[in-house]
Design a protein around this motif. Structure first.
Motif, PDB file in Angstrom:
ATOM      1  N   ASP A 301       0.834  -1.211   0.000  1.00 45.67           N
ATOM      2  CA  ASP A 301       0.000   0.000   0.000  1.00 45.67           C
ATOM      3  C   ASP A 301       0.866   1.257   0.000  1.00 45.67           C
ATOM      4  N   VAL A 302       1.880   1.246   0.863  1.00 44.37           N
ATOM      5  CA  VAL A 302       2.763   2.414   0.962  1.00 44.37           C
ATOM      6  C   VAL A 302       3.532   2.618  -0.332  1.00 44.37           C
ATOM      7  N   GLU A 303       4.021   1.520  -0.895  1.00 45.75           N
ATOM      8  CA  GLU A 303       4.760   1.624  -2.162  1.00 45.75           C
ATOM      9  C   GLU A 303       3.861   2.167  -3.277  1.00 45.75           C
ATOM     10  N   THR A 304       2.593   1.739  -3.273  1.00 48.41           N
ATOM     11  CA  THR A 304       1.644   2.227  -4.284  1.00 48.41           C
ATOM     12  C   THR A 304       1.397   3.725  -4.125  1.00 48.41           C
ATOM     13  N   ARG A 305       1.219   4.146  -2.858  1.00 43.11           N
ATOM     14  CA  ARG A 305       0.982   5.577  -2.578  1.00 43.11           C
ATOM     15  C   ARG A 305       2.196   6.421  -2.959  1.00 43.11           C
ATOM     16  N   LEU A 306       3.371   5.914  -2.596  1.00 41.77           N
ATOM     17  CA  LEU A 306       4.611   6.635  -2.892  1.00 41.77           C
ATOM     18  C   LEU A 306       4.839   6.714  -4.400  1.00 41.77           C
ATOM     19  N   SER A 307       4.576   5.621  -5.074  1.00 38.23           N
ATOM     20  CA  SER A 307       4.754   5.586  -6.530  1.00 38.23           C
ATOM     21  C   SER A 307       3.779   6.535  -7.218  1.00 38.23           C
ATOM     22  N   GLY A 308       2.527   6.605  -6.709  1.00 36.20           N
ATOM     23  CA  GLY A 308       1.538   7.524  -7.290  1.00 36.20           C
ATOM     24  C   GLY A 308       1.961   8.979  -7.157  1.00 36.20           C
ATOM     25  N   ALA A 309       2.500   9.325  -5.980  1.00 41.17           N
ATOM     26  CA  ALA A 309       2.971  10.696  -5.771  1.00 41.17           C
ATOM     27  C   ALA A 309       4.142  11.015  -6.691  1.00 41.17           C
ATOM     28  N   MET A 310       5.044  10.062  -6.847  1.00 42.26           N
ATOM     29  CA  MET A 310       6.200  10.271  -7.731  1.00 42.26           C
ATOM     30  C   MET A 310       5.748  10.449  -9.173  1.00 42.26           C
ATOM     31  N   ASP A 311       4.775   9.650  -9.600  1.00 40.07           N
ATOM     32  CA  ASP A 311       4.267   9.748 -10.982  1.00 40.07           C
ATOM     33  C   ASP A 311       3.631  11.119 -11.235  1.00 40.07           C
ATOM     34  N   LEU A 312       2.827  11.593 -10.269  1.00 38.91           N
ATOM     35  CA  LEU A 312       2.187  12.895 -10.426  1.00 38.91           C
ATOM     36  C   LEU A 312       3.207  14.037 -10.448  1.00 38.91           C
ATOM     37  N   SER A 313       4.234  13.919  -9.635  1.00 37.83           N
ATOM     38  CA  SER A 313       5.253  14.972  -9.607  1.00 37.83           C
ATOM     39  C   SER A 313       6.007  15.033 -10.930  1.00 37.83           C
ATOM     40  N   ARG A 314       6.314  13.862 -11.495  1.00 32.46           N
ATOM     41  CA  ARG A 314       6.990  13.851 -12.810  1.00 32.46           C
ATOM     42  C   ARG A 314       6.071  14.405 -13.898  1.00 32.46           C
ATOM     43  N   LYS A 315       4.801  14.101 -13.789  1.00 35.57           N
ATOM     44  CA  LYS A 315       3.830  14.550 -14.782  1.00 35.57           C
ATOM     45  C   LYS A 315       3.733  16.074 -14.807  1.00 35.57           C
ATOM     46  N   HIS A 316       3.821  16.691 -13.642  1.00 38.66           N
ATOM     47  CA  HIS A 316       3.678  18.147 -13.559  1.00 38.66           C
ATOM     48  C   HIS A 316       5.019  18.855 -13.426  1.00 38.66           C
ATOM     49  N   HIS A 317       6.103  18.080 -13.524  1.00 36.01           N
ATOM     50  CA  HIS A 317       7.462  18.645 -13.510  1.00 36.01           C
ATOM     51  C   HIS A 317       7.747  19.434 -12.237  1.00 36.01           C
ATOM     52  N   ILE A 318       7.373  18.846 -11.121  1.00 32.92           N
ATOM     53  CA  ILE A 318       7.640  19.473  -9.831  1.00 32.92           C
ATOM     54  C   ILE A 318       8.152  18.402  -8.867  1.00 32.92           C
ATOM     55  N   LYS A 319       8.621  18.850  -7.701  1.00 33.84           N
ATOM     56  CA  LYS A 319       9.071  17.913  -6.672  1.00 33.84           C
ATOM     57  C   LYS A 319       7.851  17.302  -5.987  1.00 33.84           C
ATOM     58  N   PRO A 320       7.951  16.045  -5.544  1.00 36.39           N
ATOM     59  CA  PRO A 320       6.799  15.406  -4.895  1.00 36.39           C
ATOM     60  C   PRO A 320       6.299  16.182  -3.679  1.00 36.39           C
ATOM     61  N   GLU A 321       7.248  16.778  -2.927  1.00 38.33           N
ATOM     62  CA  GLU A 321       6.835  17.521  -1.740  1.00 38.33           C
ATOM     63  C   GLU A 321       6.096  18.818  -2.077  1.00 38.33           C
ATOM     64  N   ASP A 322       6.108  19.232  -3.375  1.00 40.79           N
ATOM     65  CA  ASP A 322       5.404  20.451  -3.795  1.00 40.79           C
ATOM     66  C   ASP A 322       4.025  20.163  -4.392  1.00 40.79           C
ATOM     67  N   LEU A 323       3.620  18.882  -4.388  1.00 44.70           N
ATOM     68  CA  LEU A 323       2.348  18.517  -5.016  1.00 44.70           C
ATOM     69  C   LEU A 323       1.144  19.173  -4.345  1.00 44.70           C
ATOM     70  N   VAL A 324       1.130  19.240  -3.018  1.00 46.49           N
ATOM     71  CA  VAL A 324      -0.025  19.807  -2.309  1.00 46.49           C
ATOM     72  C   VAL A 324      -0.187  21.286  -2.650  1.00 46.49           C
ATOM     73  N   GLU A 325       0.941  22.020  -2.650  1.00 42.76           N
ATOM     74  CA  GLU A 325       0.882  23.452  -2.984  1.00 42.76           C
ATOM     75  C   GLU A 325       0.448  23.652  -4.432  1.00 42.76           C
ATOM     76  N   PHE A 326       0.945  22.797  -5.336  1.00 44.32           N
ATOM     77  CA  PHE A 326       0.549  22.884  -6.746  1.00 44.32           C
ATOM     78  C   PHE A 326      -0.939  22.613  -6.905  1.00 44.32           C
ATOM     79  N   HIS A 327      -1.438  21.637  -6.165  1.00 46.59           N
ATOM     80  CA  HIS A 327      -2.855  21.282  -6.196  1.00 46.59           C
ATOM     81  C   HIS A 327      -3.717  22.485  -5.781  1.00 46.59           C
ATOM     82  N   GLN A 328      -3.317  23.155  -4.706  1.00 44.11           N
ATOM     83  CA  GLN A 328      -4.043  24.342  -4.239  1.00 44.11           C
ATOM     84  C   GLN A 328      -4.006  25.457  -5.281  1.00 44.11           C
TER      85      GLN A 328
END
Length: 557
Positions: A301-328
């Motif tokens: 489960d954790v690996e799936t969640r981590l992999s999903g976050a990594m995929d989204l960050s690559r898709k939007h060309h940002i760091k994974p830790e910046d996904l929440v701010e980008f979403h907002q």
């Protein structure tokens, strides 16, 4: 009113200083002498454009100073107070300096100002009607301004103008939003997809760092458990030998030795404490090992969640830790675009309300214009009769057009109509009136409006061109009558008009040492008789001409 005028090195004037009185002042002189020089200088002093040609040849600069009595001019006083230009006296001094390179400087009561400020205060001091002013009478917008000036429509016109501006501003905002919405249509579709994807993933603040740490721990859980069990044996649970029993044995030995040497007692105490610490640490290791368990499903489960976050960050060309701010951020951008639709709907209502307010203000102005037009029609028609247009009829035709687009002057179309002969239908001024007639009608309108609009000084620059005889006498009488309530300055070539003045200036041109000089001199009673006689009979003044001149002047006494 104007009380003093000083001119230095302006055009063909070297040095000229004049004092002015209330009532009607006539200015006459020989052809080409520069009768309008004072008016040209005043215009410059009131903010008109300065040119190098205004400077007298051979001099460095031209200078014009005009002094005004402000006793009965509250608007002029208010202007000076608002701009911190007032003085303790009931007068105002305007000064304009023009250098030979064309640059100019402006002053009010000794304080440097802009030419625009001179022009602004000038509207409260003087109104100049040039010899071509009647040409403006043919323009519809000018006709509307004359009607509004007579009727005192400034508050109503300003109300219409404000509603018009409000309509314009709202329409501009609507058009801009509408265009932006069209341009953002594709962007909105993309944002909706991105926001929906991030909403579904629903990454929480700091969640990425937490699952990253948990993943690291779960992926090494086997190693951790094995190490805990192994070290627990070494520290405490190995029956043959463990760290805790060794420390306890050593502590006992040094306790016995302390019987021989008390200094070793502290060593025994430290070893006992170390044994207690090892025992406590072993207890915590045992508890951890008992609670820890291998959970492959949680790791997945954790690996799936981590992999999903990594995929989204690559898709939007940002760091994974910046996904929440980008979403907002993109959520707010989507809301802004969506709000445009709401604002457009609001604007439609606001525009309709603004148009209704404009229509109401324009209707009020239109009704008042019709009422004022009826009065003006009567007054101007009567004045035409006095100006040798016995059968003249004047009419202001107002055509309201509420359906046309908003205009800063309202929705009225105006046309000045006239009939100068019996049986002749009313037609626009441009089609009926001759140059002389147009000039007389213009003068009649100016005088009538001047009686209603408070202007301290009125200047007429050869507005009597094209008239003579009884008509000229009527014009003179009209201007003299106006001079009872307003300072009137009139440049004229007609004896009938000049003789109507309360006082008179004579403009003369002299040539000395190859240079031309213009002078403007106040005329005495006898001087006026000679000048009027000259206007009547030419340079050879006869006794008859003098008698006629005296009779013309005495007729106004």
């Amino acid at each position: 009113m104007l009380t003093g005028l000083e001119i230095k090195n302006f055009a063909i004037v070297s040095n000229l200083s004049t004092e002015w009185q209330s009532g009607m002042t006539a200015i006459t002189g020989e052809t080409g002498a520069g009768k309008s020089i004072a008016i040209d200088a005043l215009s410059l002093c009131l903010g008109e454009r300065a040119e190098a040609s205004a400077v007298r040849p051979g001099t460095e600069r031209a200078e014009i100073c005009a002094t005004f009595d402000l006793t009965n001019l509250p608007l002029a006083k208010q202007f000076l107070e608002q701009h911190l230009l007032s003085n303790d006296e009931q007068e105002c001094l305007l000064r304009r300096v023009v250098c030979k390179n064309g640059r100019s400087k402006s002053y009010i009561n000794g304080t440097p100002v802009t030419a625009a400020q001179l022009k602004e205060i000038g509207q409260y001091l003087i109104s100049i009607h040039g010899q071509h002013a009647h040409q403006y009478l043919l323009k519809s917008e000018h006709q509307l301004q004359l009607l509004d000036a007579y009727a005192g429509h400034q508050p109503l016109v300003e109300a219409v103008r404000q509603h018009y501006r409000n309509c314009q501003n709202l329409q501009k905002e609507f058009t801009a939003l509408e265009q932006a919405q069209l341009q953002q249509a594709a962007q909105k579709q993309l944002l909706e997809y991105q926001v929906a994807e991030l909403d579904e993933f629903a990454l929480q603040p700091d969640e990425f760092s937490q699952i990253e740490a948990e993943h690291y721990k779960l992926s090494h859980s086997q190693t951790i458990i094995e190490a805990c069990q192994r070290e627990l044996q070494s520290l405490y649970e190995n029956d043959e030998q463990n760290a805790c029993s060794l420390l306890q044995h050593s502590a006992q030995q040094f306790a016995e030795l302390a019987g021989f040497d008390e200094s070793l007692a502290s060593v025994a105490a430290l070893l006992e404490e170390a044994a207690v610490q090892v025992e406590e640490a072993s207890r915590e290791i045992r508890n951890y090992a008992e609670q820890a368990e291998l959970d492959p499903s949680r790791l997945i489960d954790v690996e799936t969640r981590l992999s999903g976050a990594m995929d989204l960050s690559r898709k939007h060309h940002i760091k994974p830790e910046d996904l929440v701010e980008f979403h907002q951020s993109i959520t707010q951008e989507l809301e802004s675009i969506s709000n445009n639709s709401t604002r457009l709907t609001q604007l439609e209502g606001e525009i309709n309300q603004a148009l209704a307010a404009y229509q109401q203000a324009a209707q009020t102005l239109s009704e008042s214009r019709h009422e004022a037009a009826q009065t003006l029609n009567t007054l101007i028609s009567a004045s035409m009769t006095h100006l040798s247009m016995e059968n003249g009829v004047f009419e202001i035709a107002l055509t309201p057009q509420p359906e046309k687009a908003p205009n800063s002057l309202g929705f009225d179309n105006v046309a000045f109509l006239v009939s100068t002969n019996p049986g002749q239908p009313l037609q626009p001024l441009s089609k009926v009136a001759s140059g002389g007639e147009l000039s007389r009608i213009s003068l009649a309108i100016q005088v009538i409006i001047a009686q209603k609009v408070t202007t301290p000084t009125l200047i007429f620059d050869e507005v009597d061109v094209g008239i003579s005889g009884p008509t000229a006498a009527a014009v003179g009488k009209l201007l003299r009558q106006l001079g009872k309530s307003t300072q009137v300055i009139c440049v004229t070539h007609l004896p009938q008009v000049a003789s109507s003045g309360h006082q008179q200036f004579f403009v003369a041109k002299e040539i000395a040492n190859g240079e031309t000089f213009t002078q403007m001199l106040p005329l005495s009673k006898h001087g006026r008789i000679d000048e009027i006689a000259r206007l009547l009979g030419g340079d050879n003044i006869s006794k008859t001409a003098k008698a006629n001149a005296k009779e013309l002047i005495m007729a106004h006494a």
